[in-house]
Design a protein around this motif. Structure first.
Motif, short mmCIF file in Angstrom:
data_model
loop_
_atom_site.label_atom_id
_atom_site.label_comp_id
_atom_site.label_asym_id
_atom_site.label_seq_id
_atom_site.Cartn_x
_atom_site.Cartn_y
_atom_site.Cartn_z
N PHE A 118 0.85 -1.19 0.00
CA PHE A 118 0.00 0.00 0.00
C PHE A 118 0.89 1.24 0.00
N ARG A 119 1.81 1.29 -0.94
CA ARG A 119 2.75 2.40 -1.01
C ARG A 119 2.50 3.31 -2.22
N THR A 120 1.49 3.00 -3.02
CA THR A 120 1.21 3.77 -4.22
C THR A 120 -0.17 4.42 -4.10
N PRO A 121 -0.21 5.71 -3.71
CA PRO A 121 -1.49 6.36 -3.45
C PRO A 121 -2.46 6.39 -4.62
N SER B 135 4.76 -4.84 8.50
CA SER B 135 5.65 -5.01 7.35
C SER B 135 7.06 -5.33 7.80
N ALA B 136 7.70 -6.25 7.09
CA ALA B 136 9.12 -6.50 7.29
C ALA B 136 9.95 -5.58 6.39
N THR B 137 9.31 -5.01 5.37
CA THR B 137 10.01 -4.15 4.41
C THR B 137 9.18 -2.90 4.10
N PRO B 138 9.02 -1.99 5.06
CA PRO B 138 8.15 -0.83 4.81
C PRO B 138 8.68 0.14 3.77
N VAL B 139 10.00 0.15 3.56
CA VAL B 139 10.58 0.99 2.51
C VAL B 139 11.08 0.07 1.41
N ALA C 241 5.99 6.98 3.80
CA ALA C 241 5.06 8.09 4.02
C ALA C 241 3.66 7.74 3.52
N ALA C 242 3.57 7.10 2.36
CA ALA C 242 2.26 6.73 1.81
C ALA C 242 1.53 5.76 2.73
N ASP D 219 -2.94 13.50 9.81
CA ASP D 219 -2.00 14.35 9.08
C ASP D 219 -1.15 15.18 10.03
N SER D 220 -1.74 15.63 11.13
CA SER D 220 -0.98 16.47 12.07
C SER D 220 0.17 15.70 12.71
N THR D 221 0.05 14.38 12.80
CA THR D 221 1.14 13.57 13.36
C THR D 221 2.38 13.71 12.50
N LEU D 222 2.22 13.61 11.20
CA LEU D 222 3.36 13.72 10.31
C LEU D 222 3.86 15.16 10.24
N ALA D 223 2.96 16.13 10.37
CA ALA D 223 3.36 17.53 10.33
C ALA D 223 4.26 17.86 11.51
#
Length: 174
Positions: A121-124, A145-149, A157-158, A166-170
């Motif tokens: 689920f990395r492609t928005p 995930s064992a491989t999140p990146v 990020a996706a 959203d505020s968590t990432l901000a």
């Protein structure tokens, strides 16, 4: 002093009692994920293959959603495994597949959702991502995930944007 500094830098842990089926290291991770879900609405449990992510996720389902089945999205080959382990542990789940999510068919269940192999689920712009993003509105979620990146940090990020406010990432400058 060093020990105090290390402890101060550790992620917070929720005051929950993980099930006895987990080993001590897994219990710490479950408490940390529970704290992150409470604070941010979601968490990513990124541990190596064989670390017991399924068992930890089911422990969180039991702790955070004891009275309702937990919707779980998994790759199709893992569906039976999830059902078997959940039944053995006495945790109610509704298991759907990533392929079904691509067609807009998502499992029913409570307000906590689990997504195994979340790196898919990395492609928005993908249908799987779009259907799942709408399905997750109003839910808390745990990604595994064992491989999140996979290719770049945008992959991570996706995934996180699916489950945390959203505020968590901000707060972190993202």
């Amino acid at each position: 002093v060093v020990r105090a500094l290390v402890e101060m830098l550790q992620p917070p842990e929720a005051d929950v009692e993980p099930p006895a089926w987990l080993c001590p290291e897994q219990r710490v991770l479950v408490r940390r994920c529970a704290a992150a879900i409470a604070r941010h609405g979601g968490a990513l449990l990124a541990e190596p293959v064989g670390a017991g992510k399924t068992w930890m996720a089911l422990a969180l389902a039991r702790i955070l959603q004891p009275d309702e089945p937990t919707p779980v999205l998994v790759p199709a080959p893992l569906r039976r495994q999830w059902l078997r382990i959940a039944a053995a542990l006495g945790v109610r789940v509704e298991v759907g597949t990533h392929a079904a999510a691509s067609r807009g068919r998502l499992p029913e269940g409570g307000r906590l959702a689990i997504i195994d192999e979340s790196q898919h689920f990395r492609t928005p712009g993908a249908r799987r991502y779009l259907h799942t993003a709408r399905w997750l509105v109003g839910r808390r979620a745990l990604l595994l995930s064992a491989t999140p990146v996979v290719n770049r940090l945008d992959d991570l990020a996706a995934q996180l944007l699916l489950v945390v406010r959203d505020s968590t990432l901000a707060e972190g400058g993202v």
